[in-house]
Design a protein around this motif. Structure first.
Motif, PDB file in Angstrom:
ATOM      1  N   ASN A 187      -8.492   8.597   4.861  1.00 39.89           N
ATOM      2  CA  ASN A 187      -7.189   8.551   5.244  1.00 39.89           C
ATOM      3  C   ASN A 187      -7.220   8.065   6.767  1.00 39.89           C
ATOM      4  N   ASP A 192      -0.183  14.444  -5.668  1.00 36.37           N
ATOM      5  CA  ASP A 192      -1.032  14.948  -4.633  1.00 36.37           C
ATOM      6  C   ASP A 192      -2.085  15.664  -5.163  1.00 36.37           C
ATOM      7  N   CYS A 241      -2.752  20.923   1.503  1.00 34.70           N
ATOM      8  CA  CYS A 241      -3.686  19.811   1.160  1.00 34.70           C
ATOM      9  C   CYS A 241      -4.687  19.640   2.251  1.00 34.70           C
ATOM     10  N   HIS A 275       8.407  17.220   6.525  1.00 34.15           N
ATOM     11  CA  HIS A 275       8.534  17.775   5.350  1.00 34.15           C
ATOM     12  C   HIS A 275       7.063  18.085   4.734  1.00 34.15           C
ATOM     13  N   ILE A 276       6.634  19.090   4.647  1.00 32.14           N
ATOM     14  CA  ILE A 276       5.200  19.609   4.082  1.00 32.14           C
ATOM     15  C   ILE A 276       5.325  19.656   2.555  1.00 32.14           C
ATOM     16  N   PHE A 277       4.726  19.059   1.859  1.00 32.86           N
ATOM     17  CA  PHE A 277       4.813  18.863   0.634  1.00 32.86           C
ATOM     18  C   PHE A 277       3.661  19.848  -0.200  1.00 32.86           C
ATOM     19  N   ASN A 332       3.133   7.935   4.627  1.00 25.63           N
ATOM     20  CA  ASN A 332       1.822   8.843   4.966  1.00 25.63           C
ATOM     21  C   ASN A 332       2.154   9.851   6.028  1.00 25.63           C
ATOM     22  N   LEU A 333       1.231  10.719   6.229  1.00 29.67           N
ATOM     23  CA  LEU A 333       1.540  12.119   6.893  1.00 29.67           C
ATOM     24  C   LEU A 333       1.731  11.801   8.426  1.00 29.67           C
ATOM     25  N   TYR A 364      -0.056   1.824  -7.241  1.00 30.89           N
ATOM     26  CA  TYR A 364      -0.703   1.349  -6.107  1.00 30.89           C
ATOM     27  C   TYR A 364      -2.317   1.504  -6.207  1.00 30.89           C
ATOM     28  N   LYS A 419       0.869  -1.108   0.025  1.00 30.93           N
ATOM     29  CA  LYS A 419       0.075   0.190   0.067  1.00 30.93           C
ATOM     30  C   LYS A 419       0.669   1.348   0.129  1.00 30.93           C
ATOM     31  N   SER A 459      -9.830   2.029  -1.792  1.00 36.71           N
ATOM     32  CA  SER A 459      -9.203   3.415  -1.072  1.00 36.71           C
ATOM     33  C   SER A 459      -9.893   4.266  -2.005  1.00 36.71           C
ATOM     34  N   ARG A 494      -7.531  16.695   3.602  1.00 38.03           N
ATOM     35  CA  ARG A 494      -7.864  15.226   3.431  1.00 38.03           C
ATOM     36  C   ARG A 494      -8.949  14.777   4.637  1.00 38.03           C
ATOM     37  N   ARG A 512       4.339  17.118  -3.725  1.00 36.58           N
ATOM     38  CA  ARG A 512       4.745  15.797  -4.155  1.00 36.58           C
ATOM     39  C   ARG A 512       3.771  15.416  -5.421  1.00 36.58           C
TER      40      ARG A 512
HETATM   41  C1  WQD Z   1      -1.437  13.204   2.955  1.00 38.10           C
HETATM   42  C2  WQD Z   1      -1.347  14.659   2.769  1.00 38.10           C
HETATM   43  C3  WQD Z   1       0.703  14.940   1.298  1.00 38.10           C
HETATM   44  C4  WQD Z   1       3.443  13.127   4.044  1.00 38.10           C
HETATM   45  C5  WQD Z   1      -2.459   7.732   0.618  1.00 38.10           C
HETATM   46  C6  WQD Z   1      -3.075   6.714  -0.345  1.00 38.10           C
HETATM   47  C7  WQD Z   1      -4.482   6.417   0.103  1.00 38.10           C
HETATM   48  C8  WQD Z   1      -4.339   5.840   1.799  1.00 38.10           C
HETATM   49  C9  WQD Z   1      -3.682   6.826   2.400  1.00 38.10           C
HETATM   50  C10 WQD Z   1      -2.664   4.237   1.971  1.00 38.10           C
HETATM   51  C11 WQD Z   1      -0.774  15.093   1.568  1.00 38.10           C
HETATM   52  C12 WQD Z   1       0.774  15.421   2.649  1.00 38.10           C
HETATM   53  C13 WQD Z   1       2.322  13.390   3.498  1.00 38.10           C
HETATM   54  C14 WQD Z   1       4.563  13.915   4.357  1.00 38.10           C
HETATM   55  C15 WQD Z   1       3.185  15.670   3.853  1.00 38.10           C
HETATM   56  N1  WQD Z   1      -3.753   4.391   1.511  1.00 38.10           N
HETATM   57  N2  WQD Z   1       2.185  14.707   3.386  1.00 38.10           N
HETATM   58  N3  WQD Z   1       4.330  15.296   4.158  1.00 38.10           N
HETATM   59  O1  WQD Z   1      -1.757  10.721  -0.101  1.00 38.10           O
HETATM   60  O2  WQD Z   1      -3.731  11.384   0.929  1.00 38.10           O
HETATM   61  O3  WQD Z   1      -3.368   9.025   0.654  1.00 38.10           O
HETATM   62  O4  WQD Z   1      -2.459   7.217   1.980  1.00 38.10           O
HETATM   63  O5  WQD Z   1      -2.173   3.946   2.815  1.00 38.10           O
HETATM   64  O6  WQD Z   1      -5.026   5.176  -0.723  1.00 38.10           O
HETATM   65  O7  WQD Z   1      -3.315   7.481  -1.635  1.00 38.10           O
HETATM   66  O8  WQD Z   1      -2.161  10.252   2.362  1.00 38.10           O
HETATM   67  O9  WQD Z   1      -0.498  10.767   4.480  1.00 38.10           O
HETATM   68  O10 WQD Z   1       0.411  10.171   2.146  1.00 38.10           O
HETATM   69  O11 WQD Z   1      -0.778  12.406   2.649  1.00 38.10           O
HETATM   70  O12 WQD Z   1       3.109  17.049   3.444  1.00 38.10           O
HETATM   71  O13 WQD Z   1       5.606  13.441   5.097  1.00 38.10           O
HETATM   72  O14 WQD Z   1      -0.074  15.270   3.713  1.00 38.10           O
HETATM   73  O15 WQD Z   1       1.184  15.815   0.599  1.00 38.10           O
HETATM   74  O16 WQD Z   1      -1.326  16.271   1.062  1.00 38.10           O
HETATM   75  P1  WQD Z   1      -2.895  10.418   0.932  1.00 38.10           P
HETATM   76  P2  WQD Z   1      -0.516  10.927   2.717  1.00 38.10           P
END
Ligand code: WQD
Length: 339
Positions: free
Chosen positions: A179, A296, A229, A216-218, A199-200, A149, A85, A125, A231, A293
């Motif tokens: 999420n 996104d 972003c 690191h905030i993308f 994941n965040l 994925y 995942k 998802s 979520r 990133r």
């Molecule tokens: C969330 C936000 C990032 C990490 C993905 C999969 C989904 C589900 C959950 C898998 C985004 C930002 C993230 C970081 C950041 N399944 N971020 N710095 O992309 O919404 O969903 O994971 O487990 O199917 O698509 O989740 O947590 O990766 O990102 O700024 O170090 O946090 O840019 O905006 P996402 P995420």
């Protein structure tokens, strides 16, 4: 007592779902090859549930091994969590993702068919919505995927739609998680990503516990109130309850194929999540703003009215609960399960 086979049941969502299944009076059997989970989870789940849990160490692509399980147990339904995942990893290793996620599900469905077990919940998802045109996301919205994925999730949903269309004795639900966040209140199980978290939330908690230097905030130049972003976060215990509700709905029969969103219908920005974690942790969490990133999307949150209507499901936990429970797990387990 109905028996539910749970491939991937030692993983993050799977383990919490096993606990909820037991609480709701089901008999879960775990199948896991521990490629992306810890075998320690089995004994922890037995301790938390007070029940002995049958489990098989097996890759779901092992057809003979699956046949043995179905021969040894009367399986009433399946919840399939088994799948890789990590979005970033899937871009680097697409063949590994297609082979593992698709062949695993196809092998499972073939063995289910052989044993006339036609009830399955699939761990899908919100990523299957690709680049959305409008919010909130509704199950009938256009589909797409922006990485391998996500494409495995979309392809599996299409396989399930075709299977249900070919044989109306199948009852199939694809649960589209938004999420996932949080952990069991005991702090004994939780999200334990391999390597650097994609994941965040696990990234934030690993910064808070001192394993990583700073978040690191993308990107903070999105068209959102604070530029980061947005979520839809869902407590893993709410997700677990959604799976038990889906299993109950399957047993009502004549389902065919249904895709159902599991989301809170609320959106929180990356910075808002960070602030909530700082409240839970009780200290400032350092961060830096980096570039966006790839892949996104700016905003994603669910319309969960179908889950309410069909499953009588809605989220109960708040964002404060989610951050509190995620931190409780991480601070008690700075190195996760330490496998
Ligand atoms: C969330 C936000 C990032 C990490 C993905 C999969 C989904 C589900 C959950 C898998 C985004 C930002 C993230 C970081 C950041 N399944 N971020 N710095 O992309 O919404 O969903 O994971 O487990 O199917 O698509 O989740 O947590 O990766 O990102 O700024 O170090 O946090 O840019 O905006 P996402 P995420």
């Amino acid at each position: 007592m109905k028996t539910i086979l749970v491939p991937g049941g030692a993983g993050y969502i799977g383990s919490h779902t096993v606990l909820d299944l037991i609480k709701k009076g089901f008999n879960p059997i775990i199948v896991d090859d521990f490629s992306n989970s810890s075998r320690k989870v089995i004994s922890i789940l037995e301790e938390l549930s007070g029940k002995e849990i049958t489990f098989y160490e097996l890759d779901v692509k092992n057809k003979e091994g699956l046949r043995r399980i179905f021969n040894e147990n009367k399986i009433d339904a399946v919840i399939n969590f088994a799948g890789f995942k990590a979005v970033g990893e899937s871009v680097e290793k697409p063949l590994m993702y297609y082979e593992n996620n698709l062949f695993g599900m196809i092998t499972l469905l073939e063995v289910m068919k052989e044993f006339d077990v036609k009830n399955i919940v699939f761990s899908s998802s919100a990523t299957v919505y690709g680049i959305p045109e409008k919010m909130p996301l509704v199950e009938g919205d256009p589909m797409g995927a922006t990485n391998p994925y996500g494409r495995t999730k979309l392809m599996i949903e299409n396989i399930l739609v075709d299977l249900a269309a070919s044989d109306d004795t199948w009852n199939i639900i694809a649960l589209r998680y938004f999420n996932p966040l949080g952990a069991h209140e005991s702090g004994k199980i939780g999200e334990d990503p391999n390597g650097i978290p994609n994941n965040l939330a696990p990234y934030i908690t690993q910064v808070a516990v001192g394993k990583l230097e700073k978040l690191h905030i993308f990107g903070n130049d999105y068209d959102t109130p604070d530029g980061t972003c947005i979520r839809d976060f869902v407590h893993v215990n709410d997700l677990a309850a959604g799976h038990s509700a889906a299993i109950n709905y399957l047993f009502s029969g004549n389902i065919g194929f249904e895709a159902i969103n599991l989301g809170s219908e609320k959106g929180y920005s990356v910075l808002e999540i960070l602030k909530n974690f700082e409240k839970a942790v009780g200290k400032t969490i350092p961060y830096v703003i980096d570039g966006r990133r790839a892949g996104d999307i700016a905003v994603s949150y669910a319309d969960a009215s179908k889950a309410k209507k069909l499953l009588n499901w809605e989220t109960k936990y708040t964002i404060e609960d989610m951050c509190r429970d995620s931190w409780n797990w991480q601070k008690k387990n700075p190195n996760g399960f330490e496998d």
